[in-house]
Structure formats: C-alpha cells, structure tokens
Motif scaffolding. Sequence first.
Motif, PDB file in Angstrom:
ATOM      1  N   LEU A   3      45.231  52.174  35.226  1.00  0.00           N
ATOM      2  CA  LEU A   3      45.733  52.480  36.509  1.00  0.00           C
ATOM      3  C   LEU A   3      44.831  52.416  37.102  1.00  0.00           C
ATOM      4  O   LEU A   3      43.621  53.923  36.884  1.00  0.00           O
ATOM      5  N   ILE A   4      44.859  51.833  38.405  1.00  0.00           N
ATOM      6  CA  ILE A   4      43.833  51.737  39.781  1.00  0.00           C
ATOM      7  C   ILE A   4      44.311  52.211  40.505  1.00  0.00           C
ATOM      8  O   ILE A   4      45.152  51.044  41.324  1.00  0.00           O
ATOM      9  N   ASP A  26      52.734  49.496  43.949  1.00  0.00           N
ATOM     10  CA  ASP A  26      53.592  50.775  45.010  1.00  0.00           C
ATOM     11  C   ASP A  26      51.958  50.765  46.152  1.00  0.00           C
ATOM     12  O   ASP A  26      51.081  50.835  45.210  1.00  0.00           O
ATOM     13  N   TYR A  27      52.407  50.318  47.083  1.00  0.00           N
ATOM     14  CA  TYR A  27      51.352  51.714  48.243  1.00  0.00           C
ATOM     15  C   TYR A  27      51.610  52.127  49.707  1.00  0.00           C
ATOM     16  O   TYR A  27      52.973  52.171  49.818  1.00  0.00           O
ATOM     17  N   ILE A  45      47.519  59.746  48.761  1.00  0.00           N
ATOM     18  CA  ILE A  45      47.418  59.334  47.284  1.00  0.00           C
ATOM     19  C   ILE A  45      47.950  60.355  46.685  1.00  0.00           C
ATOM     20  O   ILE A  45      48.535  60.234  45.461  1.00  0.00           O
ATOM     21  N   GLU A  46      47.900  61.399  46.909  1.00  0.00           N
ATOM     22  CA  GLU A  46      49.191  62.508  46.135  1.00  0.00           C
ATOM     23  C   GLU A  46      50.253  61.975  46.378  1.00  0.00           C
ATOM     24  O   GLU A  46      51.308  61.990  44.906  1.00  0.00           O
ATOM     25  N   ASP A  47      51.138  62.039  47.541  1.00  0.00           N
ATOM     26  CA  ASP A  47      52.335  61.346  47.345  1.00  0.00           C
ATOM     27  C   ASP A  47      52.071  60.361  46.719  1.00  0.00           C
ATOM     28  O   ASP A  47      53.559  59.710  45.469  1.00  0.00           O
ATOM     29  N   LEU A  48      51.436  58.877  46.749  1.00  0.00           N
ATOM     30  CA  LEU A  48      51.454  57.736  46.245  1.00  0.00           C
ATOM     31  C   LEU A  48      51.969  58.080  44.393  1.00  0.00           C
ATOM     32  O   LEU A  48      52.468  57.211  44.033  1.00  0.00           O
ATOM     33  N   GLY A  53      55.597  58.690  39.268  1.00  0.00           N
ATOM     34  CA  GLY A  53      55.386  59.538  37.945  1.00  0.00           C
ATOM     35  C   GLY A  53      54.283  60.021  37.487  1.00  0.00           C
ATOM     36  O   GLY A  53      54.487  59.300  36.147  1.00  0.00           O
ATOM     37  N   TYR A  54      53.237  59.625  38.023  1.00  0.00           N
ATOM     38  CA  TYR A  54      51.787  59.467  37.272  1.00  0.00           C
ATOM     39  C   TYR A  54      50.865  60.946  38.234  1.00  0.00           C
ATOM     40  O   TYR A  54      50.929  61.401  39.313  1.00  0.00           O
TER      41      TYR A  54
END
Length: 223
Positions: A3-4, A26-27, A45-48, A53-54
């Motif tokens: 996961l990157i 997603d982006y 970053i937080e929302d993505l 689900g990570y």
Amino acid sequence: MALILSVETATKNCSVSLSKDGKLLDYKELAEANFTHAEKLHLFIEDLLKENGYNLPDLKAIAVSQGPGSYTGLRIGVSSVKGLCYALEIPMIAIDTLEVLARQLVIEEGLIVPMIDARRMEVYSAVFSKEYNMLEGVQALVVENDSYERFKGQTLHLLGDGASKCKELLDSSDFVYHELFLYPSAKEMVVPAYKKFLVNEFVDVAYFEPFYLKDFVMATKKK
C-alpha cells in the motif's frame, strides 16, 4: 500487500494518490492559482486513507515528486513526506516530476516533451520516449525557435503549463500540443513508485533534498 501513498506538489496542483500492488485505488487533487498545499495536503492524505478504509500504519512506503518545480510546493511536499516516513518507519521513494507529467500521455509514435513553466520564456523540460524512458535529461531551457532542431522530422508531443507559451516559437508540424494536461498528478506516480518499491530503490529520509534545479529567488515588491 504494498500500500503506497504518492504525493505530488511540484506545481499548482496539490495531488495525492493511494495505490495497492501497483494499482490505483483513489486520488484527490486540486489546482488553484494560489498555492494551498500547506492547507490541503494533510487533509487530502487523511481523507484519502479514511475513505478507502486504511490508516497511516497500513502504508508500506510513501512516494514524493522530487522536482523540478515550485520551490515552495516541493518544500511542502518533501518535508511532509519525510516527516511521515520517519514517524511510521517506512521507506521513501522519489520520482522525477517531469516523468510524472509525461506519463499522462499515451502515444503510438513520437517523443514526449513535458514542460513546467519557469520564468519568462524558460521551462523545466526533458524528453521521453513513448515508453517513458528519459532520452534527454532535465534542464532549465530558455525556449528558442531551434531549441528542438536535433529532433527535426520526429513528432514531439508537448504538455504541461509551460508548453502553451512556446506555441509562437515552436510552430512547425513537428509539434503537437496537448493543452488538457497542464500539471503532473499523483495518480501517474503509481507505476514508477511500485517498480521502485519492488527493487528497494529508496532515498535516505534524513538527507534527501528536492531537485530544485535552480536556486530560489525571492521576489520583492517595488517601493
């Protein structure tokens, strides 16, 4: 599972993508006239991560666009990624900004010439094959009529926010302008980031610096 997270802030586009095993999940991105990277980046970053689900500890690496580009944008992106990688104890991957921009085009023949706007008639540019191999290295180029004379007879595909100002000088049939692609995007970092992850091609979090290409010049107001 690889996961990157990928971060692209070298231009007006504040862009973040999330990928798993080399596939885009997603982006999020936003390009505004005034740089809002400092306000938007960590929210993106937080929302993505949340929307997919990570959590931050799930990341295996973080990729960052290394430049060239905006001094302020690069500094924000790289410092943010360095902080996250250090805190999470995960590797950091650096990807050339012009390659990220070039990867937005899929062509059957010719060469790809990404251009990031610099000052006046200057652009940050490089030349890539249709397979995104760099054929001519990154340079700060003052565009003139004969700037690409050595590629005469080949189709050159120009893109980026620096390409439009070259139209009057580079106006032969050799040049094709792709005006829909203005800025590099983190979604195009997925493939090169995963390739580097698989072969452990990481940079030193403590000592890595952005590739500014030119020294920062602070503008001053006239009295």
